[in-house]
Design a protein around this motif. Structure first.
Motif, PDB file in Angstrom:
ATOM      1  N   HIS A  81       0.829  -1.210   0.000  1.00 49.80           N
ATOM      2  CA  HIS A  81       0.000   0.000   0.000  1.00 49.80           C
ATOM      3  C   HIS A  81       0.865   1.262   0.000  1.00 49.80           C
ATOM      4  O   HIS A  81       0.663   2.188   0.790  1.00 49.80           O
ATOM      5  N   TYR A  82       1.840   1.288  -0.875  1.00 46.13           N
ATOM      6  CA  TYR A  82       2.789   2.393  -0.981  1.00 46.13           C
ATOM      7  C   TYR A  82       2.393   3.245  -2.199  1.00 46.13           C
ATOM      8  O   TYR A  82       2.751   2.938  -3.336  1.00 46.13           O
ATOM      9  N   LEU A  83       1.606   4.320  -1.964  1.00 48.59           N
ATOM     10  CA  LEU A  83       1.044   5.105  -3.064  1.00 48.59           C
ATOM     11  C   LEU A  83       2.122   5.739  -3.930  1.00 48.59           C
ATOM     12  O   LEU A  83       2.035   5.713  -5.165  1.00 48.59           O
ATOM     13  N   GLN A  84       3.149   6.337  -3.297  1.00 50.37           N
ATOM     14  CA  GLN A  84       4.202   6.982  -4.094  1.00 50.37           C
ATOM     15  C   GLN A  84       4.913   5.971  -4.986  1.00 50.37           C
ATOM     16  O   GLN A  84       5.283   6.283  -6.124  1.00 50.37           O
ATOM     17  N   ARG A 112      -5.380   6.274 -14.210  1.00 51.59           N
ATOM     18  CA  ARG A 112      -5.426   5.708 -12.865  1.00 51.59           C
ATOM     19  C   ARG A 112      -4.515   6.500 -11.922  1.00 51.59           C
ATOM     20  O   ARG A 112      -4.855   6.760 -10.766  1.00 51.59           O
ATOM     21  N   ALA A 113      -3.333   6.903 -12.418  1.00 53.83           N
ATOM     22  CA  ALA A 113      -2.395   7.666 -11.595  1.00 53.83           C
ATOM     23  C   ALA A 113      -2.999   9.005 -11.175  1.00 53.83           C
ATOM     24  O   ALA A 113      -2.782   9.466 -10.047  1.00 53.83           O
ATOM     25  N   ILE A 114      -3.750   9.645 -12.054  1.00 50.05           N
ATOM     26  CA  ILE A 114      -4.401  10.918 -11.705  1.00 50.05           C
ATOM     27  C   ILE A 114      -5.345  10.713 -10.526  1.00 50.05           C
ATOM     28  O   ILE A 114      -5.360  11.489  -9.565  1.00 50.05           O
ATOM     29  N   GLY A 115      -6.150   9.633 -10.575  1.00 44.25           N
ATOM     30  CA  GLY A 115      -7.080   9.356  -9.491  1.00 44.25           C
ATOM     31  C   GLY A 115      -6.367   9.081  -8.172  1.00 44.25           C
ATOM     32  O   GLY A 115      -6.776   9.576  -7.111  1.00 44.25           O
ATOM     33  N   HIS A 121      -3.883  13.476  -2.263  1.00 42.56           N
ATOM     34  CA  HIS A 121      -3.455  14.882  -2.165  1.00 42.56           C
ATOM     35  C   HIS A 121      -1.953  15.015  -2.420  1.00 42.56           C
ATOM     36  O   HIS A 121      -1.239  15.760  -1.731  1.00 42.56           O
ATOM     37  N   LEU A 122      -1.451  14.313  -3.428  1.00 41.03           N
ATOM     38  CA  LEU A 122      -0.033  14.344  -3.783  1.00 41.03           C
ATOM     39  C   LEU A 122       0.131  15.257  -4.998  1.00 41.03           C
ATOM     40  O   LEU A 122      -0.041  14.838  -6.148  1.00 41.03           O
ATOM     41  N   GLN A 123       0.448  16.527  -4.745  1.00 38.46           N
ATOM     42  CA  GLN A 123       0.413  17.537  -5.797  1.00 38.46           C
ATOM     43  C   GLN A 123       1.469  17.325  -6.875  1.00 38.46           C
ATOM     44  O   GLN A 123       1.190  17.458  -8.067  1.00 38.46           O
ATOM     45  N   ARG A 124       2.703  17.016  -6.484  1.00 44.50           N
ATOM     46  CA  ARG A 124       3.747  16.817  -7.496  1.00 44.50           C
ATOM     47  C   ARG A 124       3.423  15.611  -8.378  1.00 44.50           C
ATOM     48  O   ARG A 124       3.592  15.652  -9.599  1.00 44.50           O
ATOM     49  N   GLN A 125       2.980  14.525  -7.746  1.00 41.59           N
ATOM     50  CA  GLN A 125       2.629  13.339  -8.530  1.00 41.59           C
ATOM     51  C   GLN A 125       1.427  13.620  -9.430  1.00 41.59           C
ATOM     52  O   GLN A 125       1.356  13.109 -10.555  1.00 41.59           O
ATOM     53  N   LEU A 126       0.494  14.442  -8.955  1.00 40.29           N
ATOM     54  CA  LEU A 126      -0.662  14.805  -9.782  1.00 40.29           C
ATOM     55  C   LEU A 126      -0.211  15.608 -10.995  1.00 40.29           C
ATOM     56  O   LEU A 126      -0.685  15.370 -12.118  1.00 40.29           O
TER      57      LEU A 126
END
Length: 623
Positions: A81-84, A112-115, A121-126
């Motif tokens: 469950h490691y989102l990053q 899927r990555a956008i969702g 709430h990961l702004q850089r990844q978004l």
């Protein structure tokens, strides 16, 4: 027979996240070292990062191996469950899929990555996921969707993007404008991309920016200039041992010499690019290389060989949804059929070419890119729309304009009177007599002269209608001055973040009016401190005067403004202009005023004149 050939390779959209990933590779560890490290690691986030780094080692020249390690990183991230980790897996994995032409799978993963990024709430990844999604749509010529996702990403790029990410994003926009046959806009973005890449000293992004710039120059007929940038990109590709860059440079070099009708140079370039494209599974590059090889056969009058190669190449291009390359192959096949004495077949291929070209360049796509330009930078565009409304209003009768000017004059007098009354009462209640005198003096100097000019213009309007447009300029200038004073007095705007935001807006307006590019950098995280009113006022006015002087005297085309916060607040203003004679400038260009402002708040002004002029204003944050 003249053959028209237009080549558009969207290299700027290639591997947005792969480039970022390459910059993050762990130095000092080769493939074998990373594999040994993996064998003793626990199943945690560190192992995910190591798997991704190992994949990056393979990505440039052995993409299938890279996919294997990226997929392993993705599965492990899901398990713990490691989102990053999941987002990094998607970014790197889809970069390889794009090169291989597997756009449908890449699009699903990026959406899927956008969702995931929005939910976490990961702004850089978004930001990265939005741009990668736009890249996929741009690859497949779905420009409406590409515009939509770029619009969502641009505010994040401007606020939190690194120099490298800005360079790549501007490169993507350059390619988008080229696809839509808007060369001037494309050239502007290509030069911005190169400036950011060079400032970051990143050979990879510089190489990509050179390719984009060369393509823009070719579009405008400046082929010899383009060859210089292409050769620079090729040298960087060799230096980096990067097959992607070498392949793209070769294809573009072939295209340049093709436009100059020099088959002795373009045929070897295409032939050299073809095996590289196949090695890295770049279907787009392979299609354009195949077209170049077929074109070489045509000019050698090897018509039957060209026909056989085009038949297989067109099938390959259609299979991988490469409409741009396919349309060029159709046009060439039309000419081949004429050379073989088959006019009816030639007409059929030409009709199919026209049909595909219309799909690529329909009017709705042009409308979409205009929408991107109109909506990007919302505040700036709102001001432009307001100015257009004012221009329409000026077409009304001159009597109405005169009355409106008088009404504005009365309103400004009322605002000034009320502001002065408020300040007078405050001074009486708090005993801040010195503050009251300073504000009264600024009101007198700035607004008094502005109101006098406005009154003069209003009087002259009665005798000569040509003065009417000047009324708006005078009023706007007066309002800006009044807003600055109000901002300086507002206690709710005494944070460091407010000062930086106000500086950025004011400098952008000055430089935009002067046609000078601005690079504005801020720290990733600024301290939450309160600045004294005198510090805000003097720092703002000093920096604004420095930018104004650079616009007026430096002859620069780019001005870089950098905010640095450590134990002190430092603002540097650097231009790439002619520089100044420090000895002769001691009493000129407002340097004395700026020095005095810094001394008034216990700060310092440093001046360096090398490759332009650098002014560095600093003050301790404790003040």
């Amino acid at each position: 027979m003249q053959v028209k050939y237009i080549f558009y390779l969207t290299f700027g959209v290639l591997l947005f996240l792969a480039v970022s990933a390459c910059a993050q590779m762990e130095t000092g560890l080769d493939k074998d070292s990373l594999k040994r490290k993996l064998s003793v690691m626990h199943a945690d986030s560190d192992k995910v990062q190591t798997l991704i780094r190992l994949g990056q080692q393979y990505e440039t020249n052995t993409p299938d191996s890279a996919l294997y390690y990226y997929e392993a990183a993705g599965k492990l991230s899901e398990g713990i469950h490691y989102l990053q980790g999941t987002l990094r897996y998607i970014a790197n994995y889809t970069a390889v899929l794009n090169v291989q032409g597997k756009f449908k799978e890449s699009l699903q993963l990026n959406l899927r990555a956008i969702g995931i990024a929005r939910k976490g709430h990961l702004q850089r990844q978004l930001m990265k996921a939005l741009i990668n999604t736009a890249v996929v749509y741009q690859y497949t010529e779905h420009y409406r969707e590409a515009v939509n996702y770029y619009l969502q990403a641009l505010p994040l790029v401007d606020s939190i993007g690194t120099l490298q990410e800005r360079s790549i994003t501007y490169g993507n926009l350059c390619s988008l404008y080229r696809n839509l046959k808007q060369p001037q806009s494309a050239l502007r973005y290509a030069r911005l991309a190169l400036a950011f890449g060079e400032k970051n000293r990143d050979d990879y992004t510089v190489a990509m920016a050179c390719i984009n710039l060369a393509n823009c120059l070719k579009d405008m007929g400046k082929v010899r200039e383009a060859i210089i940038d292409i050769e620079r990109a090729g040298r960087l590709g060799l230096k980096l041992n990067d097959d992607n860059i070498q392949e793209t440079a070769l294809i573009n070099l072939g295209d340049a010499y093709l436009s100059l009708k020099e088959p002795a140079k373009y045929v070897p370039a295409y032939n050299a690019a073809l095996p590289l494209a196949r090695k890295i599974s770049d279907v787009s590059g392979e299609c354009f290389a195949l077209h170049g090889v077929a074109l070489g056969m045509f000019f050698k009058k090897e018509y039957l060989q060209a026909e056989r190669l085009l038949n297989t190449s067109m099938a390959f291009a259609r299979q991988h949804d490469q409409k741009e390359a396919w349309s060029r192959m159709l046009l060439l096949m039309s000419d081949v059929q004429i050379a073989l004495g088959r006019p009816e077949a030639s007409e059929d291929y030409r009709g199919r070419y026209d049909s595909v070209t219309n799909v690529l360049l329909n009017a709705s796509l042009l409308k979409n890119i205009q929408e991107l330009e109109a909506r990007y930078g919302a505040e700036k565009k709102r001001r432009q729309l307001l100015q257009k409304d004012l221009q329409l209003a000026r077409k009304q009768r001159w009597l109405v304009i005169s009355l409106a000017g008088l009404a504005v004059l009365g309103l400004v007098f009322l605002l000034v009177y009320r502001r002065q009354e408020t300040l007078r009462v405050k001074a009486m209640l708090t005993g801040e007599q010195q503050e009251r005198r300073r504000i009264s003096q600024e009101m007198h100097d700035d607004m008094g002269s502005g109101l006098t000019r406005l009154l003069f213009l209003t009087r002259s309007l009665i005798a000569g209608h040509e003065a009417a447009p000047k009324i708006s300029d005078a009023v706007n200038g007066l309002i800006r001055q009044m807003n600055e004073v109000i901002w300086m007095m507002n206690n709710e705007r005494d944070t460091l973040e407010s000062l930086v935001a106000y500086l950025r807006a004011a400098c952008a307006e000055l430089l935009d009016a002067s046609g000078i590019a601005m690079i504005f950098t801020v720290p990733d995280k600024m301290p939450d401190v309160i600045l004294a009113q005198e510090v805000r006022r003097n720092m703002y006015l000093a920096v604004k005067e420095a930018v104004h002087n650079a616009c007026k005297h430096s002859g620069a085309n780019t001005i870089t403004i950098a905010i640095i916060t450590d134990k002190e607040l430092a603002v540097s203003v650097q231009d790439n202009g002619r520089g100044i004679d420090l000895a002769g400038a001691a009493l000129g260009n407002g340097l004395g005023n700026m020095q005095q402002r810094m001394e008034n708040i216990g700060g310092n002004l440093e001046i360096v004149s090398e490759a332009g002029t650098l002014l560095r204003f600093s003050v301790p944050l404790s003040i």
